[in-house]
Design a protein around this motif. Sequence first.
Motif, PDB file in Angstrom:
ATOM      1  N   LEU A  60     -44.885   9.228  39.776  1.00 36.82           N
ATOM      2  CA  LEU A  60     -43.430   9.371  39.854  1.00 36.82           C
ATOM      3  C   LEU A  60     -42.710   8.541  38.798  1.00 36.82           C
ATOM      4  O   LEU A  60     -41.642   8.923  38.316  1.00 36.82           O
ATOM      5  N   THR A  61     -43.299   7.405  38.432  1.00 34.06           N
ATOM      6  CA  THR A  61     -42.588   6.412  37.618  1.00 34.06           C
ATOM      7  C   THR A  61     -43.097   6.297  36.187  1.00 34.06           C
ATOM      8  O   THR A  61     -42.910   5.251  35.554  1.00 34.06           O
ATOM      9  N   ASN A  62     -43.743   7.349  35.681  1.00 37.07           N
ATOM     10  CA  ASN A  62     -44.238   7.298  34.298  1.00 37.07           C
ATOM     11  C   ASN A  62     -45.197   6.129  34.129  1.00 37.07           C
ATOM     12  O   ASN A  62     -45.062   5.295  33.243  1.00 37.07           O
ATOM     13  N   ASN A  63     -46.179   6.093  35.039  1.00 34.38           N
ATOM     14  CA  ASN A  63     -47.188   5.030  35.053  1.00 34.38           C
ATOM     15  C   ASN A  63     -46.554   3.644  35.174  1.00 34.38           C
ATOM     16  O   ASN A  63     -47.048   2.660  34.623  1.00 34.38           O
ATOM     17  N   GLY A  64     -45.469   3.594  35.920  1.00 37.27           N
ATOM     18  CA  GLY A  64     -44.806   2.315  36.180  1.00 37.27           C
ATOM     19  C   GLY A  64     -43.768   1.909  35.166  1.00 37.27           C
ATOM     20  O   GLY A  64     -42.985   0.978  35.402  1.00 37.27           O
ATOM     21  N   VAL A  67     -39.983   1.793  36.227  1.00 36.74           N
ATOM     22  CA  VAL A  67     -39.531   0.864  37.265  1.00 36.74           C
ATOM     23  C   VAL A  67     -38.740  -0.248  36.587  1.00 36.74           C
ATOM     24  O   VAL A  67     -39.294  -1.018  35.806  1.00 36.74           O
ATOM     25  N   GLU A  68     -37.459  -0.343  36.892  1.00 35.25           N
ATOM     26  CA  GLU A  68     -36.644  -1.356  36.210  1.00 35.25           C
ATOM     27  C   GLU A  68     -36.457  -2.628  37.016  1.00 35.25           C
ATOM     28  O   GLU A  68     -36.123  -3.669  36.446  1.00 35.25           O
ATOM     29  N   ALA A  69     -36.672  -2.577  38.330  1.00 39.12           N
ATOM     30  CA  ALA A  69     -36.441  -3.790  39.123  1.00 39.12           C
ATOM     31  C   ALA A  69     -37.159  -3.722  40.456  1.00 39.12           C
ATOM     32  O   ALA A  69     -37.449  -2.640  40.988  1.00 39.12           O
ATOM     33  N   VAL A  70     -37.441  -4.908  40.990  1.00 45.12           N
ATOM     34  CA  VAL A  70     -37.967  -5.064  42.341  1.00 45.12           C
ATOM     35  C   VAL A  70     -37.033  -6.018  43.074  1.00 45.12           C
ATOM     36  O   VAL A  70     -36.825  -7.155  42.639  1.00 45.12           O
ATOM     37  N   LEU A  71     -36.449  -5.532  44.167  1.00 47.73           N
ATOM     38  CA  LEU A  71     -35.500  -6.321  44.957  1.00 47.73           C
ATOM     39  C   LEU A  71     -36.211  -6.823  46.196  1.00 47.73           C
ATOM     40  O   LEU A  71     -36.487  -6.070  47.135  1.00 47.73           O
ATOM     41  N   ASN A  72     -36.545  -8.104  46.208  1.00 46.79           N
ATOM     42  CA  ASN A  72     -37.250  -8.715  47.338  1.00 46.79           C
ATOM     43  C   ASN A  72     -36.222  -9.268  48.313  1.00 46.79           C
ATOM     44  O   ASN A  72     -35.599 -10.298  48.058  1.00 46.79           O
ATOM     45  N   HIS A  77     -40.934 -12.922  53.065  1.00 48.18           N
ATOM     46  CA  HIS A  77     -41.927 -11.915  52.681  1.00 48.18           C
ATOM     47  C   HIS A  77     -42.276 -12.128  51.204  1.00 48.18           C
ATOM     48  O   HIS A  77     -41.649 -11.561  50.313  1.00 48.18           O
ATOM     49  N   THR A  78     -43.267 -12.962  50.973  1.00 54.59           N
ATOM     50  CA  THR A  78     -43.595 -13.380  49.603  1.00 54.59           C
ATOM     51  C   THR A  78     -45.040 -13.088  49.197  1.00 54.59           C
ATOM     52  O   THR A  78     -45.393 -13.281  48.033  1.00 54.59           O
ATOM     53  N   VAL A  79     -45.868 -12.633  50.136  1.00 55.88           N
ATOM     54  CA  VAL A  79     -47.309 -12.526  49.898  1.00 55.88           C
ATOM     55  C   VAL A  79     -47.654 -11.614  48.724  1.00 55.88           C
ATOM     56  O   VAL A  79     -48.559 -11.918  47.940  1.00 55.88           O
ATOM     57  N   HIS A  80     -46.934 -10.510  48.567  1.00 50.31           N
ATOM     58  CA  HIS A  80     -47.302  -9.502  47.563  1.00 50.31           C
ATOM     59  C   HIS A  80     -46.529  -9.629  46.248  1.00 50.31           C
ATOM     60  O   HIS A  80     -46.748  -8.820  45.336  1.00 50.31           O
ATOM     61  N   CYS A  81     -45.648 -10.595  46.139  1.00 46.25           N
ATOM     62  CA  CYS A  81     -44.778 -10.670  44.962  1.00 46.25           C
ATOM     63  C   CYS A  81     -45.559 -10.862  43.666  1.00 46.25           C
ATOM     64  O   CYS A  81     -45.273 -10.200  42.651  1.00 46.25           O
ATOM     65  N   ALA A  82     -46.518 -11.768  43.664  1.00 43.24           N
ATOM     66  CA  ALA A  82     -47.247 -12.074  42.424  1.00 43.24           C
ATOM     67  C   ALA A  82     -48.007 -10.853  41.921  1.00 43.24           C
ATOM     68  O   ALA A  82     -48.012 -10.566  40.714  1.00 43.24           O
ATOM     69  N   GLN A  83     -48.652 -10.116  42.832  1.00 39.24           N
ATOM     70  CA  GLN A  83     -49.389  -8.933  42.405  1.00 39.24           C
ATOM     71  C   GLN A  83     -48.447  -7.850  41.901  1.00 39.24           C
ATOM     72  O   GLN A  83     -48.731  -7.158  40.923  1.00 39.24           O
ATOM     73  N   MET A  84     -47.300  -7.709  42.560  1.00 35.50           N
ATOM     74  CA  MET A  84     -46.328  -6.700  42.136  1.00 35.50           C
ATOM     75  C   MET A  84     -45.842  -7.015  40.719  1.00 35.50           C
ATOM     76  O   MET A  84     -45.640  -6.108  39.902  1.00 35.50           O
ATOM     77  N   ALA A  85     -45.659  -8.293  40.425  1.00 34.28           N
ATOM     78  CA  ALA A  85     -45.211  -8.685  39.084  1.00 34.28           C
ATOM     79  C   ALA A  85     -46.261  -8.358  38.028  1.00 34.28           C
ATOM     80  O   ALA A  85     -45.927  -8.018  36.885  1.00 34.28           O
ATOM     81  N   ASP A  87     -48.380  -5.807  38.344  1.00 36.30           N
ATOM     82  CA  ASP A  87     -48.442  -4.350  38.257  1.00 36.30           C
ATOM     83  C   ASP A  87     -47.258  -3.760  37.493  1.00 36.30           C
ATOM     84  O   ASP A  87     -47.381  -2.689  36.876  1.00 36.30           O
ATOM     85  N   PHE A  88     -46.103  -4.439  37.548  1.00 38.24           N
ATOM     86  CA  PHE A  88     -44.896  -3.931  36.897  1.00 38.24           C
ATOM     87  C   PHE A  88     -44.271  -5.046  36.049  1.00 38.24           C
ATOM     88  O   PHE A  88     -43.185  -5.547  36.370  1.00 38.24           O
ATOM     89  N   PRO A  89     -44.955  -5.455  34.990  1.00 35.78           N
ATOM     90  CA  PRO A  89     -44.515  -6.618  34.205  1.00 35.78           C
ATOM     91  C   PRO A  89     -43.184  -6.418  33.496  1.00 35.78           C
ATOM     92  O   PRO A  89     -42.519  -7.405  33.148  1.00 35.78           O
ATOM     93  N   GLN A  90     -42.798  -5.178  33.259  1.00 42.50           N
ATOM     94  CA  GLN A  90     -41.545  -4.915  32.562  1.00 42.50           C
ATOM     95  C   GLN A  90     -40.335  -4.945  33.494  1.00 42.50           C
ATOM     96  O   GLN A  90     -39.187  -4.962  33.046  1.00 42.50           O
ATOM     97  N   ALA A  91     -40.563  -4.969  34.816  1.00 40.18           N
ATOM     98  CA  ALA A  91     -39.465  -4.909  35.786  1.00 40.18           C
ATOM     99  C   ALA A  91     -38.791  -6.264  35.946  1.00 40.18           C
ATOM    100  O   ALA A  91     -39.413  -7.322  35.785  1.00 40.18           O
ATOM    101  N   THR A  92     -37.505  -6.214  36.279  1.00 44.26           N
ATOM    102  CA  THR A  92     -36.774  -7.429  36.623  1.00 44.26           C
ATOM    103  C   THR A  92     -37.003  -7.722  38.104  1.00 44.26           C
ATOM    104  O   THR A  92     -36.855  -6.828  38.945  1.00 44.26           O
TER     105      THR A  92
END
Length: 248
Positions: A60-64, A67-72, A77-85, A87-92
């Motif tokens: 859906l997201t052109n291989n990620g 994705v422009e941002a992740v709103l936590n 709820h912090t357990v998955h934040c580091a991995q998400m960053a 996976d989507f290094p270009q996101a804010t």
Amino acid sequence: MSAKIYDLGAGFWSIRGSFIKNSIIDIGGQSALIKLASGRFVFLDSYTLTGEVRQQVMSLTNNGQDVEAVLNIHPFHTVHCAQMAKDFPQATFYGSRRHLEQVPEINWAKDLVESDAVAARYTELEFSLPKGIYYIAPDDAVHAGSLLVYHPASQSIYVDDTFEIPPSKLLNALQPTLGLHPTTKQALKDEANAGQQYCDWASNLAHKWRDVRYFCGAHSGLVGFGEGEFESALVSIIDGARAELEDS
């Protein structure tokens, strides 16, 4: 619990996942993917994507890359934040003050997720921060506070902990009801009229977001509401809890 993704329409995908508490019980977790008018995407909350869910998100997201941002939105709820960053290094990445403290290795945005600046940036979404209770409670075991998000286009409300679907109702989507997080009373601020502030906020939210059709709860699943049912369910639970909360 294997992760699943649900297309709720109008550019909103609910991602249901797993979260093992105390190495014993799977209480579930969630994230959401939202397509903006620009064609780009934002996530609500971080979740480690694997398998078919990851494949679908990447498709859906052109291989990620789109994705422009992740709103936590939940401070605890912090357990998955580091991995998400990773996976989507270009996101804010947006988070609360506690996110910045707990996961300092992420290059967090200067604007906090609950700020007016973020709300103004993402006008496809509506945000509401509970009044009368702590967003970040002094007691780490009190998780009732979270930033609630509504996506009017899909009529989906995204809630981490503040409201929940009682377990007995998960099997009966025809008659959904709501409950308050069990730590709501402990989350009340030590100030005059905190209970009234919270109840008035929740009642006003019920009316403002009365068109909710889908309820996405962090640990209580995804359920559908019929016309007017969300409003009446939330008003009912607040009316029932008001006396106890206002006397606290």
